[in-house]
Design an enzyme around this catalytic site. Sequence first.
Site: not given
Length: 231
Positions: A140, A192, A204
């Site tokens: 991420c 994240h 993402n």
Amino acid sequence: MLKRFASIIVAATIAFSGLAFTTGEQAEAATGTFAYSKVNGLNIRTSASLSSSVVTKMNKGQRYTYLGKVGSFYKINYKGTHRYISASSTYTYLKANTATATQVATTSSSSARTKLVAESKKYLGTPYRYGGTTTAGFDCSGYTGHVYKKAINKSIPRDSRSQYSSSKKLSKSAIQAGDLVFFSHNGGTIQHVGMAISKTQMINSETGGVKYASFTSGYWAPRYVGAGTYL
């Protein structure tokens, strides 16, 4: 003969500083810097000399566009011509137009956001890879860092927790495209990160690869922690 006469007239006009504006002066004027008077009755002169004629006077708080400094005088735009006022701090001061400065900053930020969104979409479908920072596979934060570097040549911290702590924090209502949104799976530390492309959607790298997702509904909504910006 007429062409030659016209050329002479044009050259003379350009040479006369009281009438002509150079490209540089136009650009300087466009930055929005103004010369203000601190006193009533400040002389506006035809040239940068105390012996030159006084055209008119300006009073306290009045302003004219600043075109540069000549000796101890400020050159200003007075009704489309070059005129001069004292540059003494006793009588005058310079100040940038804050509205213009804000507009320039906003335009710059808007351009960066457009570039970030365009760059982020290039990698849709790229596989997720733990520790990945290249197009062979992203995690991420590897993805958001790669996009920022490629789009606007900005280096941001490597991991999601550091990206959050180093960013300027935003309320959810203030999020714009290009800002980063952060999440936690356990309600604790940041785990994240994604990049917002609207008030509700992000792009993402997660399970399944780089993809679009909502951060206001579905899986990520209850895991949302906050948002930050580097713009």
